[in-house]
Design a protein around this motif. Structure first.
Motif, short mmCIF file in Angstrom:
data_model
loop_
_atom_site.label_atom_id
_atom_site.label_comp_id
_atom_site.label_asym_id
_atom_site.label_seq_id
_atom_site.Cartn_x
_atom_site.Cartn_y
_atom_site.Cartn_z
N LEU A 252 68.39 78.74 -3.68
CA LEU A 252 67.85 77.72 -2.77
C LEU A 252 67.05 76.67 -3.53
CD1 LEU A 252 67.04 76.57 0.01
CD2 LEU A 252 65.21 78.28 0.07
N PHE A 253 66.24 77.09 -4.49
CA PHE A 253 65.44 76.14 -5.26
C PHE A 253 66.33 75.17 -6.03
CE2 PHE A 253 62.40 79.90 -5.39
CZ PHE A 253 61.76 79.49 -4.23
N ALA A 279 64.43 72.88 -11.70
CA ALA A 279 64.29 74.04 -10.81
C ALA A 279 64.68 75.32 -11.55
CB ALA A 279 65.16 73.87 -9.57
N GLY A 280 65.65 75.22 -12.47
CA GLY A 280 66.05 76.40 -13.24
C GLY A 280 64.92 76.93 -14.11
N SER A 281 64.09 76.05 -14.64
CA SER A 281 62.94 76.51 -15.43
C SER A 281 61.99 77.32 -14.56
CB SER A 281 62.20 75.30 -16.02
OG SER A 281 63.01 74.62 -16.96
N ALA A 282 61.75 76.85 -13.34
CA ALA A 282 60.90 77.60 -12.42
C ALA A 282 61.54 78.93 -12.05
CB ALA A 282 60.64 76.77 -11.16
N VAL A 283 62.86 78.95 -11.91
CA VAL A 283 63.56 80.20 -11.60
C VAL A 283 63.40 81.20 -12.74
CG1 VAL A 283 65.87 81.20 -11.37
CG2 VAL A 283 65.22 79.23 -9.97
N VAL A 676 60.40 73.88 1.07
CA VAL A 676 61.24 74.84 0.34
C VAL A 676 60.57 76.21 0.29
CG1 VAL A 676 62.29 75.37 -1.88
CG2 VAL A 676 62.31 73.03 -1.04
N VAL A 677 59.24 76.24 0.10
CA VAL A 677 58.53 77.52 0.08
C VAL A 677 58.64 78.20 1.43
CG1 VAL A 677 56.24 78.57 -0.11
CG2 VAL A 677 56.95 76.84 -1.76
N THR A 678 58.55 77.42 2.51
CA THR A 678 58.68 77.98 3.85
C THR A 678 60.05 78.62 4.04
OG1 THR A 678 57.14 76.37 4.77
CG2 THR A 678 58.63 77.46 6.31
#
Length: 961
Positions: A252-253, A279-283, A676-678
């Motif tokens: 989703l991210f 977003a992949g770095s955060a993943v 997105v967090v929700t």
């Protein structure tokens, strides 16, 4: 890392057919391997080294008739009859003989055998045939279980009308969990949330495919691993639950970021690559935190828990790998179909998410987003421009932040309070569904004999030195019989070789009751007395005692594991956010979430609140490993939400300016990340909650705890408490001591590195081949700037002399340009060999040779020649020479000058540092960069224009480019 992920995403899209084919092959291989290698799961839970387990292992060698797992057959006579009646006795005796002939059965008790008597209740209306098997729980085959069931069916048919025969006991006390239709409802909810969030069925389907592939691969590996390791039956379900949740959320991210970039006009390939990098770095960070926490379950030193944590961590790791490879390929297949349609809503979102732009240094300090961009500025007019649920939400929770903090802490503290009475135990047949045979047997024994007969204790002692083993065992039985909480001592006997004796103790309470636990401690407290009086060392064992010891061991492991988890939280978040208070706040918030989850689990499973609605089959102690598993898993998920929310706040804070920028960053960062967090939290909650109504009782408390923990952490702690605390702290939220900032490594969790690289891709101008380009380079030390600002350009084969009053300043600049020193104080831009510093320092180090002229061997000249040869054959593009003033001897300086000239002729750029004396004889005619603080002999160089969308380094001081 973001650069690697950028290239990986671009490759996966271009080779999408190959990537999909490879994952299909992986699925087929691991699936086939699982089918061929699977050896079955294990329902037994034990901890090597505990008293009960060690005693049970000794009994396996000295008294095997009582050491293995057992089954129980309860026979109840018809109304008005007894088990001594002929119409009951005849079929029971036949059943005892038949059961004794079943494979793996060691012995069967009989109510009519004085030597091996079965327990009979006081009224003589019921008896328990104890079926002792030769082996532990994992070694008993399905064929043996089926044969026992068949023999009991024969007995049931032979008994007179009104009589009962039921089969249960330890062998049937646990059932393998299985996926039901109810768990599928979690995926349905996830699909609905994804469609609402992403606005497209195609986009919504990608995270589901991503999660299912990851779960399929991890399950194949897990079942194949049963051939080399003992894996508990709960482990696969935990891995499925986590794999589905994180697989959907991580995808989703990435998909959400990809669609935002498509909305902003990027082409599909570039958008996929950037989404994978950012977003992949955060993943990757989120996945690593979950995996570290799960592997950290090994801190408890409990083998089955370690296996459970490692298996779940492998599942999370595969989910990350699938999200970074298969998902970009699937996004490539989707192509333009994921681009949002133009419209007022899309236009407004594009305006809100448009990146801030920064002005060159000559234009003054960086400015905030222009009016009307939808970011808001905290003023009444700025707030009026913002509409929507999340804008109103963040304004509400930060209006009176101190009040919000107090209310949240008090509410979650009250919810945590029931957890102070949380009791832990291993489950028995009493938690099985009421209609299962083992549960029926359990309840029948409790009604006819008392709960203690469902969990007898065994007291064992070595009696090899005794001259009267039978008398000794009877004396020990009398001592134990006198203890409070003992219902009966039906058996006290030595083994055939008279070297080991056992005393069977029936407690008054059930297997998981407080009374039984107290009785175990009372018997163990008799050890010094019995040692002194009879000269024997007793030990308490049996499956009930094993469960009590396991629960105690797991309870003791909670504190060290909690310290490890909270400490890890502090270090990781300090590294990511470059702040002291943000990690402290995140750690305390995590503890509130865990406490609330424990409190709700205690209310439901121990006190019976909503127990019927959640299909809780029996209230009582919670499964022993629930707290430590919940703490580990929830830690990783809580860090996910913290990173996704606060990283956006930090980004907006760093890019902002003027008074009140900290509060504005809280508002704008929350609005940008909360949707997105929700969605992610709702999906997590749905997946976990779906395992509660029909889930296995081993997994049900964990699933409920995770569902509650996710909901509380996401919607209360991260989306209420966090913005309130950040608003209350203001500028202080981003404080970090300079020494700590320099000590901690940097982790680019939001892909800022690749964003900066893309912004500087054509800098200083398209097609430029300069080896070194630096604009306003500043190098910080522990007490402030050491050197700079420096603006230079060095082409291929070019030369530069860096001159200063102090060797520290010169060394700092040259080491920074060589990629050996991070220029943390730099507000400018630096590229060496085409790579941006400090983000690509590793690549720069491989292309820049470093020579110290003050080192006698090898000589500076020889080192430069070696670097020049490497430049001809390989990647070296520049040589940096430190301490050029150290060569006082003329011949040595001439030798070095000749080597430098040869390096330039080979196309390798050379940079020489010097203090005091000039280095023009080393590099005749070379430009000189004089560091500030000394007279400048050469005319100042023209400043190099920097792209206005360059992202500055994420230092906690405001910078301008």
């Amino acid at each position: 890392m973001s650069s690697v992920l950028y290239q990986l995403g671009r490759w996966a899209l271009r080779a999408r057919r190959l990537v999909v084919l490879l994952w299909v092959v992986v699925l087929a291989v691991v699936g086939g391997g699982a089918g061929l290698l699977m050896q079955g799961l294990d329902n037994e839970v034990s901890i090597p080294g505990t008293e009960a387990n060690a005693a049970l292992e000794r009994l396996a060698a000295t008294f095997p008739q009582v050491s293995g797992v057992s089954a129980q057959v309860v026979v109840v006579a018809p109304d008005g009859g007894t088990v001594a009646d002929d119409d009951v006795r005849t079929p029971v005796e036949a059943a005892v003989t038949a059961l004794g002939g079943v494979d793996q059965v060691a012995a069967v008790t009989s109510p009519y055998d004085e030597q091996l008597a079965a327990a009979t209740n006081d009224a003589g209306t019921a008896t328990i045939l104890q079926v002792q098997l030769d082996g532990d729980l994992g070694s008993i085959t399905d064929a043996t279980k089926a044969a026992l069931t068949d023999q009991v069916d024969v007995l049931r048919a032979a008994l007179p009308d009104g009589a009962r025969a039921e089969l249960g006991g330890q062998l049937f006390a646990t059932e393998f969990p299985a996926i039901s239709v109810t768990e599928g409802l979690g995926l349905v909810v996830a699909l609905v949330v994804l469609v609402l969030t992403l606005g497209s069925f195609v986009a919504a389907g990608l995270p589901l495919v991503n999660a299912l592939v990851g779960v399929g691969v991890s399950m194949g590996l897990l079942f194949a691993a049963t051939s080399v390791a003992t894996i508990g039956s709960t482990t696969p379900m935990l891995a499925v639950m986590l794999g589905l949740a994180v697989g959907i959320d991580y995808a989703l991210f990435v998909v959400s970021r990809h669609r935002d970039q498509l909305r902003d006009g990027l082409d599909v390939e570039e958008s996929v690559a950037r989404a994978n990098a950012t977003a992949g770095s955060a993943v990757v960070f989120a996945g690593l935190t979950v995996m570290i926490a799960l592997v950290g379950l090994g801190v408890a030193g409990i083998p089955f828990l370690t296996v459970m944590g490692v298996a779940a961590a492998v599942g999370v790791g595969i989910a990350v790998l699938v999200s970074l490879t298969l998902l970009p390929a699937l996004l490539g297949f989707a192509g333009e179909r994921l681009r949002p349609k133009a419209g007022r809503k899309a236009a407004r979102k594009a305006a809100r998410t448009a990146p801030r732009r920064f002005q060159p240094a000559s234009a003054g300090p960086a400015t905030a987003a222009p009016a009307g961009d939808g970011q808001g500025d905290g003023s009444p007019t700025g707030a009026a421009r913002e509409r929507g649920v999340f804008a109103a939400w963040v304004r509400g929770v930060t209006r009176w932040p101190a009040v919000t903090v107090v209310v949240v802490v008090v509410a979650l503290g009250a919810l945590t309070w029931p957890a102070t009475g949380l009791r832990l135990a291993l489950p028995d047949a009493g938690v099985l569904p009421r209609d299962s045979d083992a549960r029926i047997t359990y309840d029948l024994i409790s009604d006819q004999f008392g709960e203690g007969f469902n969990g007898p204790l065994i007291v064992t002692a070595p009696i090899v030195t005794s001259t009267d083993p039978v008398g000794l065992m009877n004396a020990l039985a009398d001592e134990i019989r006198a203890l409070p909480g003992v219902a009966d001592v039906p058996l006290a006997t030595p083994n055939q070789s008279a070297d080991t004796g056992i005393v069977q103790v029936i407690p008054e309470g059930g297997p998981t009751s407080v009374a039984t636990e107290d009785l175990v401690h009372e018997i163990r407290a008799l050890r010094p007395h019995l040692q002194e009086k009879y000269g024997v060392e007793i030990a308490v064992t049996g499956f009930t005692a094993v469960g009590i010891d396991v629960s105690a061991k797991l309870g003791e492991a909670l504190l060290p594991f909690g310290i490890v988890v909270v400490g890890l939280c502090l270090v990781l978040l300090t590294m990511v956010f470059r702040s002291v208070w943000v990690p402290v706040k995140a750690s305390l918030g995590y503890l509130l979430s865990v406490g609330a989850a424990f409190g709700v689990v205690t209310l439901v499973f121990q006190h019976g609140v909503l127990a019927d609605a959640l299909n809780v089959t029996r209230t009582g102690p919670v499964i022993s490993f629930m707290p430590i598993v919940l703490m580990g898993v929830l830690f990783g998920l809580a860090m996910d939400y913290e990173v996704f929310l606060v990283s956006r706040m930090r980004e907006d804070y760093v890019h902002g300016s003027g008074p009140g920028r900290a509060r504005r960053a809280v508002h704008s960062g929350f609005r940008g990340s909360a949707p997105v967090v929700t969605a992610a939290a709702v999906i997590m909650f749905a997946v976990f909650a779906a395992f509660v109504p029909e889930g296995d009782m081993n997994l049900k408390p964990i699933a409920l705890g995770l569902a509650v923990g996710v909901a509380v952490d996401a919607f209360v702690v991260r989306m209420v408490l966090v913005p309130a605390v950040m608003a209350l702290l203001g500028e202080h939220a981003w404080y970090i001591p300079r020494w700590l900032d320099r000590l901690l490594p940097h982790f680019d969790v939001e892909g800022e590195g690749i964003t900066k690289e893309l912004a500087l891709a054509d800098w200083p101008e398209p097609g430029a081949t300069d080896v070194v380009v630096a604009h306003e380079l500043v190098v910080d030390g522990p007490r402030g700037p050491v050197a700079g600002p420096v603006t230079v350009r060095v082409p291929d084969g070019g030369a530069l002399v860096v001159r200063g009053d102090t060797g520290a300043a010169v060394d700092a600049v040259l080491l920074s340009l060589a990629g050996r020193l991070r220029a943390d104080g730099s507000g400018g831009a630096v590229k060496v060999a085409g790579f941006v510093l400090p983000e690509r320092a590793g690549a720069v180090r491989r292309r820049v040779a470093l020579v110290d002229a003050a080192t006698p061997r090898p000589s500076a000249a020889d080192a430069v020649r070696a670097a020049a040869r490497a430049g001809v054959r390989g990647p070296v593009r520049a040589v940096v020479v430190l301490h050029g003033e150290a060569l006082a001897e003329r011949d040595r300086r001439d030798d070095l000058a000749a080597a430098l000239a040869a390096a330039q002729a080979a196309g390798v750029a050379v940079l020489v540092g010097t203090t005091g004396a000039d280095a023009t004889d080393l590099l005749p005619g070379a430009p000189v960069a004089d560091l500030p603080g000394r007279a400048v002999a050469e005319p100042p160089r023209t400043p190099i224009p920097v792209p206005v969308d360059t992202v500055p380094d994420t230092d906690d001081t405001e910078v301008s480019l």
